[in-house]
Design an enzyme around this catalytic site. Structure first.
Site, PDB file in Angstrom:
ATOM      1  N   ASP A  53       0.837  -1.153   0.047  1.00  0.00           N
ATOM      2  CA  ASP A  53       0.022  -0.200   0.070  1.00  0.00           C
ATOM      3  C   ASP A  53       0.917   1.369  -0.051  1.00  0.00           C
ATOM      4  OD1 ASP A  53      -2.106  -1.783   0.348  1.00  0.00           O
ATOM      5  OD2 ASP A  53      -2.395  -1.303   2.615  1.00  0.00           O
ATOM      6  N   TYR A 111       5.536 -10.070   6.627  1.00  0.00           N
ATOM      7  CA  TYR A 111       5.325  -8.681   6.760  1.00  0.00           C
ATOM      8  C   TYR A 111       5.655  -8.443   8.294  1.00  0.00           C
ATOM      9  CZ  TYR A 111       2.934  -7.605   2.436  1.00  0.00           C
ATOM     10  OH  TYR A 111       2.786  -7.356   1.267  1.00  0.00           O
TER      11      TYR A 111
END
Length: 246
Positions: A53, A111
């Site tokens: 993002d 992540y």
């Protein structure tokens, strides 16, 4: 035509995310494609392992590109780093098999989200962490994480869920590590939906702060409603650490 595999590192602070956007020049994919296109004087399309993002960082994103040129991998790396901005670096270039695809062949992604504890503000980490304004009970967060591991329908933990595409994903592990001034949440799974890691983080933070119970995770998974989950954590605390292949 050669298939080049790239390992890429970037600070996502000033970018609109990984994926190219028409009419804009502030995405990671777009920046790399533009450099290659100018150097080769042909349109170039790069495939990435995942679409981070806007504002999200990567220590090791993986991409591949098919090019009809005679560059050796080291030469390609040198040329790209010469013309790319300093907040995007090509760590490694190698020649991959013809059928290698950075996204389709990926087995798992890792992540990590960085939380700064209450009272531990760090001006130098403000672009790479989320500052907590209340203490967190990491024991509660770990209990909640147990409900999330495994294969589930994570529709309630994403935004813009597609009605046509599956929202079932497998979370192999969630590791919650605590230091004197920080809490690190590490997620490893076979794929992640739009905003999924940030919503998982926001929900776990609310549980750690005592605003909801660990067992509330079960209701979100069962009812698949985004409104039942926690807030979407800010982008700047999230980093793509690794993409795993065979």
């Amino acid at each position: 035509m050669k298939n080049y595999r790239l390992k890429i590192q970037y600070d996502g602070t000033r970018y609109r995310g990984w994926q190219r956007l028409a009419g804009r020049d502030d995405t990671i994919q777009g920046k790399i494609e533009n450099v290659l296109s100018r150097l080769l004087d042909v349109p170039v399309q790069l495939d990435g392992a995942g679409r981070t993002d806007a504002g999200v960082h990567a220590r090791c994103q993986v991409a591949n590109v098919h090019l009809a040129c005679g560059w050796e991998p080291a030469e390609m790396r040198q040329k790209l780093n010469e013309y790319l901005p300093e907040d995007i670096r090509i760590l490694e270039v190698s020649q991959a098999g013809e059928r290698f695809h950075s996204r389709l062949n990926a087995l798992a992604k890792v992540y990590e989200y960085h939380l700064l504890k209450e009272g531990c503000y760090d001006v130098f980490a403000r672009k790479y962490s989320w500052q907590m304004m209340q203490p967190l009970d990491t024991g509660r967060m770990r209990r909640a994480a147990e409900y999330l591991t495994g294969e589930h329908d994570f529709r309630g933990f994403c935004t813009k869920a597609s009605k046509k595409k599956s929202t079932v994903r497998r979370l192999d592990a969630i590791e919650i590590r605590e230091t004197e001034d920080s809490v690190y949440l590490r997620f490893e799974g076979n794929g992640f939906l739009y905003n999924m890691v940030r919503i998982l983080t926001g929900t776990l933070v609310e549980i750690g702060a005592g605003k909801r119970e660990p067992e509330s995770i079960r209701d979100i998974l069962q009812q698949k409603e985004r409104s039942l989950a926690g807030e979407t954590a800010p982008a700047q605390g999230l980093t793509l650490l690794a993409v795993r292949y065979d």
